[in-house]
Every structure is written in structure tokens, then in C-alpha cells.
Motif scaffolding. Structure first.
Motif: not given
Length: 214
Positions: A36-39, A87-96, A99-102, A146-151
Motif C-alpha cells: 500500500s502506497i498510502e500506508n 500505474i506500476t511506474w506511477q507507484r514505483f516513482a511515488t515511492v522512490k 525515499c529521497h525524503l527518507l 525496490t526494498e519497500l515496494i517489493y520486499p
């Protein structure tokens, strides 16, 4: 250990914290096995104290799929995602971008995307002798995303399914909501071995929970 290796291990530790709190404090994945991207967003916001807003742009760029605008000295952040992307790229790009902020450290952020793109095109990057911080930042964010969206716990059984002919890269990409590129990378024996080694070396998550923030 070199400064770059320390940075890599610290980034993996941040991913470990996010993953730990994700399962402790949220309802976990979307139905069907997609992270879940929201979570993830809620956990990263809670850990960093930053405000994160996600927006879509109705264009498609040849240079990037998403970018983050940082306001109020990084306390307020807007992630802009190209709506024209799959949509798969939208999800990955959002998480990436999250991750910059993290994991970005002082001096990593380059507000001029052209300079970052030039650095990446020139081949500099994580562990290169002449890499620049913004190129390192991009590659590190990609790794941690990658580690977060695909553990790792999903990648090993998925690898076995592909080997047995029970599934394909594209089918798993659809199931997990992750671009095929990162499914292929994630289930490779070499990358699984590298990640297992790093994960096993990390200290326990501290604090054990986020109750004080709830």
C-alpha cells in the motif's frame, strides 16, 4: 567501511524501520498482494515529521516519471507524478520520491533536475570514485524504493514461481504493482544474496513502535 557503504547500510536500516512499522501500525497491503502506497506514505511522514502530498501531472516526460518539490526547508513536500505513465511506474516513482525524503542527507538534494540527469547520463553513481551526491541520491532512492515496494519476503517465493514456470515476470509485475524491470532485478539470485547479507547485519528497530506518535 567507506562513507558510501555506511550510507547504503543506513538507508537499508531506514527501510527496515519503515517495513517494521508498516506491519505494526497499518492494515498492511492492498488486496491481492500489492504494498500500500498510502500506508508507506503514512509511515514515512510519521518517521520524518514531513508533510507529503501526492499530485498528478497530465503530461508524460522523457526525463522523469515523478519529482518532488520541497518547501519550507523540506518540511512540506509535493510529489508530482506523471499521469501518462503506467500505474506500476506511477507507484514505483511515488515511492522512490518518498525515499529521497527518507534517506537523503545534507547536500544530496539537487534542485536542478538537469544537473542530476546529466550526472546519471555520464555514468556516475553509487560507489563510483567520481560520483556526485545527486547521482548517488537517485540510485540509492531507487534501491530503497525496490526494498519497500517489493520486499525481500515476496521476492524469494516469486523467484521460485518463475523458475518453476508457474508465473512470469509480467504476471508478477501486475500482481505486485511493480514495474517488470524491478521484478527482474528483485528476484535475481545476486541481488537477493546481497540484500539478505545487508538485512541480516542490521540492528534491531529502535524504537520498537511508534506509539508516542499515535
Amino acid at each position: 567501511m567507506s562513507d558510501k557503504l555506511l550510507k547504503l547500510f543506513d538507508a537499508f536500516y531506514q527501510a527496515k524501520r519503515v517495513n517494521h512499522y508498516y506491519w505494526m501500525h497499518t492494515d498492511g497491503d492492498e488486496a491481492g498482494g500489492k504494498v500500500s502506497i498510502e500506508n508507506l506514505q503514512w509511515i514515512i511522514q510519521t518517521l520524518t515529521g514531513f508533510v507529503i502530498e501526492k499530485k498528478t501531472v497530465k503530461v508524460k516526460s522523457d526525463f522523469h516519471r515523478a519529482f518532488v518539490e520541497r518547501h519550507e526547508e523540506g518540511k512540506v513536500n509535493k510529489i508530482w507524478v506523471m499521469e501518462g505513465e503506467h500505474i506500476t511506474w506511477q507507484r514505483f516513482a511515488t515511492v522512490k520520491e518518498m525515499c529521497h525524503l527518507l534517506v537523503d542527507q545534507t547536500g544530496d538534494h539537487q534542485p536542478d533536475p538537469c544537473q542530476t540527469i546529466d550526472s546519471l547520463k555520464n555514468g556516475s553513481g553509487l560507489f563510483d570514485d567520481f560520483s556526485v551526491p545527486e547521482a548517488d541520491s537517485e540510485r540509492l532512492a531507487e534501491i530503497i524504493a525496490t526494498e519497500l515496494i517489493y520486499p525481500l519476503e515476496y521476492r524469494k517465493p516469486d523467484r521460485d514461481k518463475v523458475r518453476e514456470g508457474a508465473s512470469t515476470i509480467d504476471q508478477i509485475a501486475e500482481l505486485r504493482g511493480v514495474p517488470s524491470k524491478y521484478i527482474s532485478l528483485g528476484i535475481s539470485d545476486t541481488w537477493i544474496a546481497v540484500c539478505e547479507t545487508i538485512w541480516k547485519s542490521l540492528k534491531d528497530v529502535d524504537p520498537a513502535n511508534l506509539n508516542e506518535h499515535l
